[in-house]
Design a protein around this motif. Sequence first.
Motif, PDB file in Angstrom:
ATOM      1  N   VAL A 355       0.824  -1.213   0.000  1.00 29.44           N
ATOM      2  CA  VAL A 355       0.000   0.000   0.000  1.00 29.44           C
ATOM      3  C   VAL A 355       0.854   1.257   0.000  1.00 29.44           C
ATOM      4  CG1 VAL A 355      -1.645   1.339   1.369  1.00 29.44           C
ATOM      5  CG2 VAL A 355      -1.978  -1.123   1.072  1.00 29.44           C
ATOM      6  N   LEU A 358       2.204   2.147  -3.395  1.00 26.43           N
ATOM      7  CA  LEU A 358       1.195   2.680  -4.310  1.00 26.43           C
ATOM      8  C   LEU A 358       0.862   4.128  -3.971  1.00 26.43           C
ATOM      9  CD1 LEU A 358      -0.687   2.112  -6.669  1.00 26.43           C
ATOM     10  CD2 LEU A 358      -2.426   1.372  -5.033  1.00 26.43           C
ATOM     11  N   VAL A 388      -1.619  -3.464 -11.312  1.00 29.73           N
ATOM     12  CA  VAL A 388      -0.929  -3.429 -10.025  1.00 29.73           C
ATOM     13  C   VAL A 388      -1.652  -4.383  -9.077  1.00 29.73           C
ATOM     14  CG1 VAL A 388      -0.388  -2.041  -7.995  1.00 29.73           C
ATOM     15  CG2 VAL A 388      -0.061  -1.081 -10.288  1.00 29.73           C
ATOM     16  N   LEU A 390      -2.077  -5.353  -5.419  1.00 31.59           N
ATOM     17  CA  LEU A 390      -1.838  -4.629  -4.171  1.00 31.59           C
ATOM     18  C   LEU A 390      -1.991  -5.546  -2.964  1.00 31.59           C
ATOM     19  CD1 LEU A 390      -1.280  -1.743  -3.091  1.00 31.59           C
ATOM     20  CD2 LEU A 390      -3.752  -1.510  -2.794  1.00 31.59           C
ATOM     21  N   ASN A 403      -6.563  -1.402   2.065  1.00 29.96           N
ATOM     22  CA  ASN A 403      -6.400  -1.942   0.722  1.00 29.96           C
ATOM     23  C   ASN A 403      -6.758  -0.867  -0.296  1.00 29.96           C
ATOM     24  OD1 ASN A 403      -9.202  -1.843   0.774  1.00 29.96           O
ATOM     25  ND2 ASN A 403      -9.431  -4.039   1.089  1.00 29.96           N
ATOM     26  N   SER A 404      -7.048  -1.278  -1.528  1.00 29.91           N
ATOM     27  CA  SER A 404      -7.307  -0.291  -2.578  1.00 29.91           C
ATOM     28  C   SER A 404      -8.600   0.482  -2.358  1.00 29.91           C
ATOM     29  CB  SER A 404      -7.357  -0.984  -3.946  1.00 29.91           C
ATOM     30  OG  SER A 404      -8.484  -1.837  -4.039  1.00 29.91           O
ATOM     31  N   LYS A 421      -8.477   2.825 -10.571  1.00 32.78           N
ATOM     32  CA  LYS A 421      -9.125   1.776  -9.782  1.00 32.78           C
ATOM     33  C   LYS A 421     -10.380   1.278 -10.493  1.00 32.78           C
ATOM     34  CE  LYS A 421     -10.615  -0.705  -6.302  1.00 32.78           C
ATOM     35  NZ  LYS A 421     -10.109  -2.076  -6.090  1.00 32.78           N
ATOM     36  N   VAL A 426      -5.807  -1.420 -10.698  1.00 30.40           N
ATOM     37  CA  VAL A 426      -5.341  -1.733  -9.346  1.00 30.40           C
ATOM     38  C   VAL A 426      -6.241  -2.832  -8.785  1.00 30.40           C
ATOM     39  CG1 VAL A 426      -4.885  -0.862  -7.034  1.00 30.40           C
ATOM     40  CG2 VAL A 426      -4.527   0.628  -9.015  1.00 30.40           C
ATOM     41  N   ASP A 428      -6.757  -5.801  -5.680  1.00 37.49           N
ATOM     42  CA  ASP A 428      -6.359  -6.250  -4.338  1.00 37.49           C
ATOM     43  C   ASP A 428      -5.990  -7.725  -4.344  1.00 37.49           C
ATOM     44  OD1 ASP A 428      -6.654  -3.962  -2.608  1.00 37.49           O
ATOM     45  OD2 ASP A 428      -8.806  -4.074  -3.014  1.00 37.49           O
TER      46      ASP A 428
END
Length: 491
Positions: A355, A358, A388, A390, A403-404, A421, A426, A428
């Motif tokens: 995290v 990012l 990505v 994450l 998280n995202s 997102k 992105v 998770d």
Amino acid sequence: MEITIQGDKEFNDVPSLKSKALRINLNENIYGTFAEIGAGQETCRHFFRAGGASGTIAKAMSAYDKDFSDAVYGTEDDGRYVTEARLRKMLSHEMDLMETRLTREKHPNKIFFTYANTVATIDFAKQFKGHGWVGLKYQVEATGDYNEIILHLRFKETDARLQQETLGVLGTNLIYGAFYKYNEPKKLLRYLYDHLDKDQLEIDTINFSGPAFENIDNRLMSLQLVKNGMTDAVVFGPDGTNVLPARVFYKKNILALRGSFRPVTKVNMAMYEKSYEMFIKENKVNPDKTVVVFEITLSNLRAEGEIDEQDFIDRADLLCSLGQSVMISNFQEYYKVVEYFSNYTKARMGLAMGVSNLVDIFDEKYYRHISGGILEAFGKLFFKDLKVYLYPMLDPETGELINSENLKVYPRMKELYKFFKYNGKVIDIEDYDTSIMNIFSREILHMISEGERGWEDMIPEGTADLIKDYRLFGYTRKPLKPLTLSKRIKK
């Protein structure tokens, strides 16, 4: 006696190309063959022009025609000509001829060498700038075994004639350095660029072998390439040896993990394993054509000032012992890593990160030196189908899982983050272990240096024994074993 004048400063007086070639030509014992394919006989030309070449050059040849080249050196399994395998065949073939045609009884003091290159210069459409392999097999004394220096280069100039001239300069520097600087390999590397500019060519792989270099760690030589600005990145295979980046990344799907890995932790390996499971399930991602690379940037290596070479070896050794490929790069920003990979592949790419990493990517201060700022950087980072992966973290103050969905980026970047997102850039990593999320490399390193217990449970299985047995990362409670870790891995 040399005249000096008050106020003179010391400086390195770089010999001219003619002086380098002439010094070798005037040595009555140095004697060898030049075999050059693909860019003229540019290196040999310098020795012919310097004078006195009849005592140095046994033969100069260029097997330009493919059929003739195959007749001399044999065919390659992949049908290619600009390869390391081809270069090694050239070196071995020419040296065997030398040993066969000149008897040691008649020439007891001769120091034999063979210089070879196989090169492709820029194409007519100027789409591919060209590259090549250059090597030297040679003795430093008449009764000694042979040494080898083999390197791979990439041309940066956009004119074939200029590339040919650059190759000739590099070859002359290599031969001169091999004979007169082999005892200082780090300097030998720098001297390869005498009378050259780093905008003319890139050296991305080099390997030394033979009795003159028995104490040389080729990974440290690769580190020098990056440190000296000769290349942007170098790669080591799981066996700890230097690998040509193109050989690793060409037309491959790439999953990259960046970190300090000082040392590698259970979190790092969990991030790798879970992101890899997700990556290979992506559309068009074939596991057989997928490579995972652990990247360490020079900015991490310089965390405490000047680069600590032993620290570098420790990190690389541990990662290689876990069966991973390691890349050392000069890239501070992630988008430059993606640009670098794009030179070799158009397949899928993934970045696995935590995290905090990012959040840093969405910090504008890292992109002020770019004319287009963060938008230009993100255009380069996400213009391909990159994702990505994450790995979540626990908030150290509240214990909340971040998280995202709930991470906080800088206020001005919120909408930009939402865009990526929303578009699935992105993702998770949902299969995680909260019990290891409070593990950090810096804390493990502190525990090791202070002699505290418990750090063994924070790193991958088996690596604790390696740290103890070989006193990695400052561990001093056990005696140093006679074998280095890299030798143990190779065994």
